[in-house]
Design a protein around this motif. Sequence first.
Motif, PDB file in Angstrom:
ATOM      1  N   GLU A   8       0.827  -1.196   0.000  1.00  0.00           N
ATOM      2  CA  GLU A   8       0.000   0.000   0.000  1.00  0.00           C
ATOM      3  C   GLU A   8       0.872   1.261   0.000  1.00  0.00           C
ATOM      4  OE1 GLU A   8      -2.913   2.342   3.122  1.00  0.00           O
ATOM      5  OE2 GLU A   8      -2.206   0.324   3.594  1.00  0.00           O
ATOM      6  N   TYR A   9       0.701   2.086  -1.018  1.00  0.00           N
ATOM      7  CA  TYR A   9       1.473   3.313  -1.206  1.00  0.00           C
ATOM      8  C   TYR A   9       2.979   3.055  -1.221  1.00  0.00           C
ATOM      9  CZ  TYR A   9      -2.703   6.197  -0.711  1.00  0.00           C
ATOM     10  OH  TYR A   9      -3.933   6.778  -0.892  1.00  0.00           O
ATOM     11  N   SER A  50      -4.439   3.257  -2.246  1.00  0.00           N
ATOM     12  CA  SER A  50      -5.116   3.030  -0.967  1.00  0.00           C
ATOM     13  C   SER A  50      -5.862   1.707  -0.903  1.00  0.00           C
ATOM     14  CB  SER A  50      -6.106   4.171  -0.703  1.00  0.00           C
ATOM     15  OG  SER A  50      -7.137   4.172  -1.683  1.00  0.00           O
ATOM     16  N   ASN A 263      -8.849   4.534   2.265  1.00  0.00           N
ATOM     17  CA  ASN A 263      -9.389   5.884   2.402  1.00  0.00           C
ATOM     18  C   ASN A 263     -10.811   5.841   2.942  1.00  0.00           C
ATOM     19  OD1 ASN A 263      -7.128   7.301   1.470  1.00  0.00           O
ATOM     20  ND2 ASN A 263      -7.755   7.108  -0.652  1.00  0.00           N
ATOM     21  N   TYR A 323      -6.962  10.056   5.232  1.00  0.00           N
ATOM     22  CA  TYR A 323      -6.074   8.905   5.382  1.00  0.00           C
ATOM     23  C   TYR A 323      -4.723   9.241   4.761  1.00  0.00           C
ATOM     24  CZ  TYR A 323      -4.353   4.121   5.229  1.00  0.00           C
ATOM     25  OH  TYR A 323      -3.601   2.977   5.388  1.00  0.00           O
TER      26      TYR A 323
END
Length: 407
Positions: A8-9, A50, A263, A323
């Motif tokens: 994630e990210y 996200s 998010n 977020y």
Amino acid sequence: MPEVSLREYGPAVSVALDAEVGRALAASGILQSATPDPGRGGHWLLRAGSRVGAVRTAGGQVVRIMPKTPVSRLFFLLGFSLDPARAWRDSGEGTVDTGLYDDVVPALAHAVERQIDGALRQGVLQGYREVEETALVVRGRLRETEQIRRHFGRTPPVEIAHDAYTADTAENRILRAATERLLRLPGVPGPVRRRLAHQRVRLADALPLIRGQALPRWQPSRLNSRYQPALRLAEAVLRGTSPEHRPAGADPLAVDGFLLDMNKLFEDFVTVGLREALREHGLTARLQDPHHLDVAGRVGMRPDLVVRTGDGRIPLAVVDAKYKVEKADGLLNADLYQALAYATVLGLREAHLVYAAGRQPLRYHEVRAAAVRLYQHSLDLSREPEQLLTAFREIAAQLASGRREVT
């Protein structure tokens, strides 16, 4: 075909992909970005955003996205957002049991199967459902219009409607659909898959749902109380499935799997948590309250949460969940401008931003030429559930202080 593992990210990963599959991923919105790798022919640069979980493309490629938040904590956020009344804490009724799995899909499959098993422990729930059918004998009510249209001048057969006591209820249909959906997901462990297959057999009298149609409605009641935790989690499974995506100029390419948008999950967790905490102060909270920035009503705005007096008439404060992590200087200008716009439209003295992480638990900014104070709160998701709920109570107490200033 090897799996693609993303974070994630996290940083972009170069992956060998067919052009059709790459275009499908780029058009799907599943990833933050999917672009051809300029340095390697036949490869695509994939970067997760996200959304966390796993998907399988029509070509068989499995893309797995690991969350930054520990899976057990992630499912606490999900469970609390779905059903705060049951608390969904580590030792309470409604616990989301993720086993020892540290990946989203295996943990989800295990949790749903355990919830369904608990729901069915006292037997499969049955209920009355209206049935319309063609029969040789009259029972229930005669469907006169259908009788004349289909069998004018002939009896039998007869067109009838009657109430049947059956296991083919909305509740059982939802549980069966979630079970079948999980059995199709990539990465479900063998033992969990076998238990899910057993639950599907137990729910065999419920008709399958048609993919793409709205979920059947059910109403919470004393009779289905033992089903409710399983139903809420099952609905999350069915709503978190990925639809078919059609890249521009290409044939439809199915992308099958389960994804959670962090998010949206964080936003739901914050707004539900604050709504529950505000009740202790006799205040109400409206989620996604629609407003307009301009007099003509062309520029819409929808704050995540608007705090109001107990009768719902007077707004006291506005909250938006983000977020993201604060910048090094603690400032996220676009967020502050957005919060100021909310406060201005609602005629408020303060607005609040709640971040998933930050360098300070609380900071605020006085706005020039306006009697508005903008607060930035940090909610550390690595904290224990009880600590997170305590943080909500502290924020709610500050939101409630606005009432005293107004009155």
